[in-house]
Design a protein around this motif. Structure first.
Motif, short mmCIF file in Angstrom:
data_model
loop_
_atom_site.label_atom_id
_atom_site.label_comp_id
_atom_site.label_asym_id
_atom_site.label_seq_id
_atom_site.Cartn_x
_atom_site.Cartn_y
_atom_site.Cartn_z
N UNK A 83 1.56 -2.11 -3.66
CA UNK A 83 0.44 -1.80 -2.78
C UNK A 83 -0.88 -2.32 -3.34
N UNK A 84 -1.20 -1.97 -4.59
CA UNK A 84 -2.52 -2.29 -5.14
C UNK A 84 -2.70 -3.77 -5.49
N UNK A 85 -1.61 -4.50 -5.67
CA UNK A 85 -1.75 -5.92 -6.01
C UNK A 85 -2.52 -6.67 -4.93
N UNK A 86 -2.33 -6.31 -3.67
CA UNK A 86 -3.05 -6.97 -2.58
C UNK A 86 -4.55 -6.76 -2.75
N UNK A 95 -5.13 -4.57 3.41
CA UNK A 95 -3.85 -5.07 2.93
C UNK A 95 -3.26 -4.14 1.87
N UNK A 96 -4.12 -3.48 1.10
CA UNK A 96 -3.62 -2.50 0.13
C UNK A 96 -2.91 -1.37 0.83
N UNK A 97 -3.48 -0.91 1.95
CA UNK A 97 -2.85 0.17 2.72
C UNK A 97 -1.58 -0.32 3.39
N UNK A 99 0.25 -2.60 2.28
CA UNK A 99 1.22 -2.79 1.21
C UNK A 99 2.02 -1.54 0.90
N UNK A 100 1.53 -0.38 1.35
CA UNK A 100 2.29 0.86 1.17
C UNK A 100 3.65 0.79 1.85
N UNK A 101 3.74 -0.03 2.90
CA UNK A 101 5.03 -0.20 3.57
C UNK A 101 6.07 -0.73 2.59
N UNK A 102 5.62 -1.56 1.64
CA UNK A 102 6.53 -2.13 0.65
C UNK A 102 6.88 -1.15 -0.45
N UNK A 103 6.26 0.01 -0.45
CA UNK A 103 6.64 1.10 -1.35
C UNK A 103 7.55 2.08 -0.62
N UNK A 104 7.24 2.32 0.64
CA UNK A 104 8.04 3.24 1.46
C UNK A 104 9.42 2.66 1.73
N UNK A 105 9.48 1.35 2.04
CA UNK A 105 10.75 0.71 2.43
C UNK A 105 11.83 0.85 1.36
N UNK A 106 11.58 0.47 0.09
CA UNK A 106 12.65 0.60 -0.90
C UNK A 106 13.04 2.05 -1.16
N UNK A 107 12.10 2.97 -0.98
CA UNK A 107 12.41 4.39 -1.16
C UNK A 107 13.42 4.85 -0.11
#
Length: 450
Positions: A83-86, A95-97, A99-107
């Motif tokens: 998330x924060x890399x963006x 884009x940081x927000x 990017x949270x989708x890329x944290x939720x998805x693998x979970x």
């Protein structure tokens, strides 16, 4: 108290890093999952064999590799989580927000992927012991197991093993784990391939996989190949961004991208040379669907000389592929919580592993113990799979292509490609990949019918 290097904020640039070879193996381990051995054979069987495989390779080159390089660049450039890399690169909070989708998805993915990983461990034990072959109805055995309590136990075992690796950290845990298992997996692949190719009638299966018949291709097959090329590289789920944040500056991202893509492709190729000769040798329909691995192939192993040995090796191979992927999936939210809330690696890994296991319970129950557990007319397991795989992952991929293609001003410095290659890569990210990923999203979500 002196801070452990592993517990250092991964976004600070002070955390541990992968070695060059360790990073390649870890990324290949993330990309090479159950999909290559479980899903790839049956969708290839359903869509014409060799012609579909060639189409898959083309899609891997024009969509998979450009997006893979973009994700690795975001991770290394931002030195943060998915998330924060963006935000660290572009200063754009939107884009940081997103990017949270890329944290939720693998979970979400890990909550049901760990279940299937547990099946592979159970089947490895059952096959080596010979217990799998004591009954005759493999379909009934599979249904009895997946709808019973032992499936819950094996899912718990998977999460404990995954958590144990993550606790060890990047170099001492993830890298060492993959340095042992990925070469071991390659050895198993070669052994099983030789066994499969020496079966009576194996040549017909190999021919099906290697001699293309383009008359069997369709627009739907093209979208299936496109989707699998995207998903087989673990794109859109934050794993490659997270792993990219642990990559040394001296590592060539171009070389790494081709190595990871090549490893994924090699695995799929050898998997085809295991599955298709075996299925053709024993008269099994290779396109029958997900039951191919857990129902049809055990029947083949039961009729094969030394079937317990080769069947056991096959499911050990599946288990290795599954565990290298569960490790990469858990690392994404662990990296996020370490950076966001300053948790230690051990605390983050244990709490998240426990929460994801609890989240897996409804999916486990929906497979048999409580079949009425549904959302939107889908069993809970299928619903979680649908939301994560068909909605969140394509959206995550679109966010990556749009951010890198249009908003990251200094991307050329990070990827380090020569000018001609950089222009080709940027063109693919700006104009080709977004359209094709949008098609994946429309098709996989059911909005586009063919």
């Amino acid at each position: 108290m002196k801070q452990n290097k592993e517990n250092a904020n991964p976004g600070s640039g002070k955390g541990e890093r992968f070695s060059s070879s360790g990073f390649i193996l870890a990324a290949i381990g993330s990309a090479v999952g159950l999909g290559n051995m479980w899903k790839f054979p049956y969708i290839t069987g359903q869509n014409g064999g060799a012609a579909f495989f060639l189409l898959f390779i083309i899609c891997l080159i024009i969509v998979g590799l450009p997006v893979l390089m973009a994700e690795l660049a975001i991770g290394r450039g931002g030195r943060g989580n998915a998330s924060t890399s963006f935000f660290k690169i572009g200063g754009n909070r939107t884009f940081g927000r997103l990017g949270l989708l890329s944290v939720i998805a693998p979970t979400l993915i890990l909550s049901f992927y760990s279940i299937v990983a547990g099946w592979t461990l159970h089947y490895a034990v059952q096959t080596f012991s010979g217990k799998l072959f004591t009954g005759g109805d493999f379909s009934e055995q599979f249904n009895d197991f997946t709808s019973g309590y032992m499936s819950i136990v094996w899912t718990f075992v998977v999460m404990v093993c995954t958590c144990a690796v993550i606790i060890k950290g990047v170099s001492s845990g993830i890298e060492k784990f993959n340095k042992i298992l990925i070469p071991g997996m390659l050895i198993l692949l070669i052994v099983l391939m030789i066994r499969a190719l020496t079966l009576p009638g194996a040549g017909e299966g190999a021919s099906f996989f290697l001699r293309p018949d383009f008359s069997k291709l369709s627009a739907e097959a093209a979208l299936v190949a496109l989707g699998h090329a995207f998903f087989s590289l673990s794109l859109g789920m934050g794993t490659m961004i997270t792993y990219g944040s642990y990559v040394e500056r001296k590592q060539s991202l171009g070389a790494a991208t081709f190595a990871i893509g090549g490893g994924d492709l090699l695995y799929a190729f050898i998997a085809g040379l295991i599955i298709f000769p075996t299925t053709f040798s024993f008269g099994i329909d290779a396109g029958q669907g997900p039951g191919l691995v857990f129902v049809a192939l055990p029947a083949a192993f039961s009729a094969m000389p030394f079937g317990s040995l080769f069947g056991g090796l096959f499911f050990v191979l599946l288990a290795i592929a599954a565990l290298t992927s569960t490790v990469s999936l858990l690392e994404v939210p662990v990296a996020f919580t370490m950076e966001r809330w300053g948790w230690s690696r051990k605390k983050a890994a244990c709490i998240l592993a426990a929460l994801i296991f609890v989240l897996s319970i409804p999916s486990l129950l929906s497979l048999g113990l409580v079949p009425e557990l549904k959302i939107a007319n889908k069993g809970f397991f299928d619903f979680m799979d649908f939301v994560a795989s068909n909605i969140l992952l394509p959206l995550g991929g679109l966010i990556v292509t749009i951010f890198v293609g249009y908003f990251w001003k200094n991307v050329a410095e990070e990827v380090g490609l020569k000018s001609a290659w950089f222009r080709i890569w940027l063109f693919m990210l700006r104009y080709v990949a977004p359209i094709l990923i949008a098609l994946i999203f429309l098709y996989s979500s059911g909005l586009l019918k063919l």
